[in-house]
Design a protein around this motif. Structure first.
Motif, PDB file in Angstrom:
ATOM      1  N   PHE A  34       0.799  -1.217   0.000  1.00 38.10           N
ATOM      2  CA  PHE A  34       0.000   0.000   0.000  1.00 38.10           C
ATOM      3  C   PHE A  34       0.837   1.276   0.000  1.00 38.10           C
ATOM      4  CE2 PHE A  34      -2.591  -3.294   2.029  1.00 38.10           C
ATOM      5  CZ  PHE A  34      -3.727  -3.238   1.237  1.00 38.10           C
ATOM      6  N   CYS A  35       2.141   1.160   0.115  1.00 43.91           N
ATOM      7  CA  CYS A  35       3.011   2.331   0.119  1.00 43.91           C
ATOM      8  C   CYS A  35       3.365   2.688  -1.325  1.00 43.91           C
ATOM      9  CB  CYS A  35       4.279   2.043   0.927  1.00 43.91           C
ATOM     10  SG  CYS A  35       5.359   3.479   1.107  1.00 43.91           S
ATOM     11  N   GLY A  36       2.657   3.654  -1.895  1.00 48.04           N
ATOM     12  CA  GLY A  36       2.851   3.968  -3.305  1.00 48.04           C
ATOM     13  C   GLY A  36       2.503   2.771  -4.167  1.00 48.04           C
ATOM     14  N   GLU A  37       3.440   2.349  -5.012  1.00 44.99           N
ATOM     15  CA  GLU A  37       3.260   1.141  -5.829  1.00 44.99           C
ATOM     16  C   GLU A  37       3.668  -0.116  -5.057  1.00 44.99           C
ATOM     17  OE1 GLU A  37       1.838   1.029  -8.638  1.00 44.99           O
ATOM     18  OE2 GLU A  37       2.028   2.980  -9.598  1.00 44.99           O
ATOM     19  N   GLY A  38       4.146   0.076  -3.828  1.00 44.05           N
ATOM     20  CA  GLY A  38       4.558  -1.052  -2.988  1.00 44.05           C
ATOM     21  C   GLY A  38       5.988  -0.893  -2.516  1.00 44.05           C
ATOM     22  N   ARG A  39       6.286  -1.448  -1.348  1.00 44.31           N
ATOM     23  CA  ARG A  39       7.617  -1.342  -0.766  1.00 44.31           C
ATOM     24  C   ARG A  39       7.910  -2.600   0.051  1.00 44.31           C
ATOM     25  NH1 ARG A  39       8.834   4.064   2.413  1.00 44.31           N
ATOM     26  NH2 ARG A  39       8.957   4.806   0.251  1.00 44.31           N
ATOM     27  N   VAL A  40       9.194  -2.962   0.102  1.00 46.46           N
ATOM     28  CA  VAL A  40       9.632  -4.124   0.876  1.00 46.46           C
ATOM     29  C   VAL A  40      10.722  -3.687   1.856  1.00 46.46           C
ATOM     30  CG1 VAL A  40      10.843  -6.340   0.743  1.00 46.46           C
ATOM     31  CG2 VAL A  40       9.024  -5.823  -0.877  1.00 46.46           C
ATOM     32  N   TYR A  41      10.659  -4.229   3.082  1.00 44.82           N
ATOM     33  CA  TYR A  41      11.638  -3.931   4.122  1.00 44.82           C
ATOM     34  C   TYR A  41      12.322  -5.215   4.562  1.00 44.82           C
ATOM     35  CZ  TYR A  41       8.727   0.296   4.724  1.00 44.82           C
ATOM     36  OH  TYR A  41       7.997   1.444   4.521  1.00 44.82           O
ATOM     37  N   TRP A  42      13.641  -5.171   4.710  1.00 42.61           N
ATOM     38  CA  TRP A  42      14.382  -6.267   5.312  1.00 42.61           C
ATOM     39  C   TRP A  42      14.915  -5.829   6.672  1.00 42.61           C
ATOM     40  CZ3 TRP A  42      14.676  -5.435   0.028  1.00 42.61           C
ATOM     41  CH2 TRP A  42      14.449  -6.529  -0.803  1.00 42.61           C
ATOM     42  N   PHE A  43      14.729  -6.679   7.675  1.00 39.84           N
ATOM     43  CA  PHE A  43      15.302  -6.461   8.993  1.00 39.84           C
ATOM     44  C   PHE A  43      16.254  -7.618   9.301  1.00 39.84           C
ATOM     45  CE2 PHE A  43      11.723  -3.684   9.192  1.00 39.84           C
ATOM     46  CZ  PHE A  43      12.015  -2.719  10.144  1.00 39.84           C
ATOM     47  N   ALA A  44      17.386  -7.313   9.930  1.00 38.13           N
ATOM     48  CA  ALA A  44      18.383  -8.330  10.291  1.00 38.13           C
ATOM     49  C   ALA A  44      18.578  -8.328  11.800  1.00 38.13           C
ATOM     50  CB  ALA A  44      19.705  -8.069   9.573  1.00 38.13           C
ATOM     51  N   ARG A  45      18.874  -9.499  12.342  1.00 39.16           N
ATOM     52  CA  ARG A  45      19.083  -9.652  13.775  1.00 39.16           C
ATOM     53  C   ARG A  45      20.569  -9.781  14.083  1.00 39.16           C
ATOM     54  NH1 ARG A  45      19.774 -14.129  16.733  1.00 39.16           N
ATOM     55  NH2 ARG A  45      19.053 -15.483  15.036  1.00 39.16           N
ATOM     56  N   SER A  46      21.022  -9.005  15.029  1.00 34.76           N
ATOM     57  CA  SER A  46      22.378  -9.120  15.555  1.00 34.76           C
ATOM     58  C   SER A  46      22.259  -9.384  17.043  1.00 34.76           C
ATOM     59  CB  SER A  46      23.175  -7.842  15.300  1.00 34.76           C
ATOM     60  OG  SER A  46      24.474  -7.937  15.862  1.00 34.76           O
ATOM     61  N   GLY A  47      22.582 -10.606  17.461  1.00 40.65           N
ATOM     62  CA  GLY A  47      22.348 -10.983  18.851  1.00 40.65           C
ATOM     63  C   GLY A  47      20.861 -11.026  19.108  1.00 40.65           C
ATOM     64  N   SER A  48      20.364 -10.166  19.996  1.00 35.76           N
ATOM     65  CA  SER A  48      18.935 -10.119  20.298  1.00 35.76           C
ATOM     66  C   SER A  48      18.283  -8.845  19.755  1.00 35.76           C
ATOM     67  CB  SER A  48      18.717 -10.190  21.817  1.00 35.76           C
ATOM     68  OG  SER A  48      19.372  -9.102  22.469  1.00 35.76           O
ATOM     69  N   THR A  49      19.003  -8.103  18.917  1.00 37.15           N
ATOM     70  CA  THR A  49      18.503  -6.822  18.424  1.00 37.15           C
ATOM     71  C   THR A  49      18.213  -6.881  16.926  1.00 37.15           C
ATOM     72  OG1 THR A  49      19.791  -5.629  20.093  1.00 37.15           O
ATOM     73  CG2 THR A  49      18.979  -4.361  18.212  1.00 37.15           C
ATOM     74  N   TRP A  50      17.013  -6.434  16.561  1.00 34.82           N
ATOM     75  CA  TRP A  50      16.617  -6.347  15.161  1.00 34.82           C
ATOM     76  C   TRP A  50      16.757  -4.909  14.687  1.00 34.82           C
ATOM     77  CZ3 TRP A  50      15.255 -10.410  12.053  1.00 34.82           C
ATOM     78  CH2 TRP A  50      14.997 -11.636  12.693  1.00 34.82           C
ATOM     79  N   SER A  51      17.264  -4.721  13.469  1.00 34.77           N
ATOM     80  CA  SER A  51      17.392  -3.384  12.909  1.00 34.77           C
ATOM     81  C   SER A  51      17.088  -3.413  11.416  1.00 34.77           C
ATOM     82  CB  SER A  51      18.797  -2.819  13.147  1.00 34.77           C
ATOM     83  OG  SER A  51      19.783  -3.677  12.591  1.00 34.77           O
ATOM     84  N   LEU A  52      16.629  -2.265  10.891  1.00 37.17           N
ATOM     85  CA  LEU A  52      16.305  -2.157   9.472  1.00 37.17           C
ATOM     86  C   LEU A  52      17.572  -2.304   8.646  1.00 37.17           C
ATOM     87  CD1 LEU A  52      14.217  -1.519   7.229  1.00 37.17           C
ATOM     88  CD2 LEU A  52      14.792   0.897   7.549  1.00 37.17           C
TER      89      LEU A  52
END
Length: 297
Positions: A34-52
Motif C-alpha cells: 500500500f506504500c505507493g506502488e509497494g515497498r519491501v523492508y528487510w530487517f536483520a538480527r544481531s544478537g537479540s537486536t533487530w534493525s532495518l
C-alpha cells in the motif's frame, strides 16, 4: 523485541500485509503493497537486536492499477534470496501478477530477475515460497484456467538457470495441477488485506508441497470429503557433487557424480549444452561442448 516499520513517505500509511522469516531466524522481510506502488523492508538480527537493513520500492509503475509490490514475500532458508510478488506489473494484464528476485550481495539486496506467469492470464501469479537454498521458487496461479475449468488454479516450480538467477539463460519452469479439480478451486489461494495472493507450504528442498484451495467449493459441498487442499511430492532435483577431470578441451569425456540423475534432460558447461549419457542415478558421462570455457556445470 517490537519491530516497527519506518514512518511512511509515500503519501499513505504503512500496512505490512505479508512477512517471511529466514530458516536461520536471522532475517525477516516485510511486504507493504500500500506504500505507493509497494515497498519491501528487510530487517536483520544481531544478537537479540533487530534493525532495518534495507527498503526497496516497486521497480515499476503500473499506471491505472496499483502494482501492489510486496503483496507476497518469501525468503530462502539461508536468508540470501528473496522473492517479491506484485498483483500487477507494467505491460502485463490486470492481476496477471509478477515476481522479482533479489539476492544479498556485497552487503546489499540486488534485483536479479523479473518472472511472470507463463500463461499470461488474469491468474494472480505469485511466489510465496523460496526453497532449495534460493534455487527454486514455488509459485501459485490460483486464478488460472485448467482445461475448461476457470479459476481452478495451478502451481509453478521455477528453478534458477545455469549460472544462477542473474544468468542470461531462462529458468526451468514446471506446471503442477490437479487432474480431477473443479472450476473455482483456486489452488494455492490465500488472502491478505486488500489483495488476493498465493499460499503454499513447502519443504526446505522444494520437493514436498501443500497447497490450500479457496473456500468456494468447500462451502458448496462440491467434494465428498471436506477437502481443504492438495499435497504433492515431486522428484528430487538433480544434485552434482563431483566431476572428473577438472579441466579438458572440447570433446573431453567428463564423469559427473551426484544424485537423482534419472530424470536429467540436459547438461551444460558454462551455459553451453553438452552431449551426455545417464549411466546411473548417481553418474553421468558428458563431453565438453565446443566453445565452453571455465565455469559452472
Amino acid at each position: 523485541q517490537r519491530v516497527e516499520l519506518p514512518e511512511p513517505d509515500c503519501g499513505g500509511t504503512t500496512a505490512a500485509t505479508y512477512l517471511a522469516l529466514s530458516g536461520d531466524g536471522a532475517r525477516v522481510v516485510f511486504g507493504d503493497p500500500f506504500c505507493g506502488e509497494g515497498r519491501v523492508y528487510w530487517f536483520a538480527r544481531s544478537g537479540s537486536t533487530w534493525s532495518l537493513e534495507q527498503a526497496i520500492d516497486s521497480p515499476e509503475s503500473c499506471g491505472t492499477f496499483v502494482c501492489g509490490f510486496g503483496t507476497t514475500v518469501a525468503i530462502s532458508q539461508d536468508g540470501l534470496t528473496t522473492a517479491v510478488s506484485a498483483d500487477n506489473a507494467d505491460g502485463e494484464p490486470s492481476s496477471a501478477g509478477a515476481v522479482w528476485i533479489y539476492e544479498r550481495d556485497a552487503g546489499a539486496w540486488t534485483q536479479r530477475r523479473r518472472v511472470i506467469g507463463p500463461r499470461q492470464q488474469r491468474a494472480d501469479f505469485a511466489c510465496p515460497e523460496v526453497a532449495d537454498q534460493g534455487r527454486r521458487l514455488v509459485c501459485s496461479a490460483h486464478g488460472e484456467t485448467v482445461g475448461r475449468n476457470e479459476r481452478q488454479g495451478a502451481l509453478y516450480l521455477v528453478d534458477s538457470p545455469h549460472g544462477g538467477w542473474a544468468a542470461a539463460a531462462e529458468p526451468f519452469v514446471r506446471r503442477v495441477f490437479v487432474g480431477d479439480g473443479l472450476p473455482s478451486d483456486g489452488l494455492g489461494a490465500g488472502t491478505t488485506t486488500g489483495f488476493p495472493t498465493g499460499a503454499v507450504a513447502v519443504s526446505a528442498d522444494g520437493v514436498e508441497i501443500d497447497a490450500p484451495m479457496a473456500p468456494h467449493n468447500l462451502v458448496l459441498g462440491a467434494y465428498d470429503q471436506d477437502r481443504l487442499g492438495h499435497s504433492f511430492t515431486l522428484p528430487q532435483r538433480p544434485t552434482l557433487t563431483a566431476f572428473s577431470p577438472d579441466t579438458g578441451a572440447p570433446g573431453t569425456s567428463v564423469s559427473l557424480a551426484g544424485a537423482s540423475f534419472a530424470g536429467v534432460t540436459s547438461v551444460a558447461f558454462d551455459g553451453a549444452d553438452a552431449s551426455f549419457t545417464v549411466v546411473s542415478p548417481s553418474q553421468i558421462t558428458a563431453h565438453v561442448p565446443p566453445g565452453a570455457t571455465g565455469g559452472r556445470i
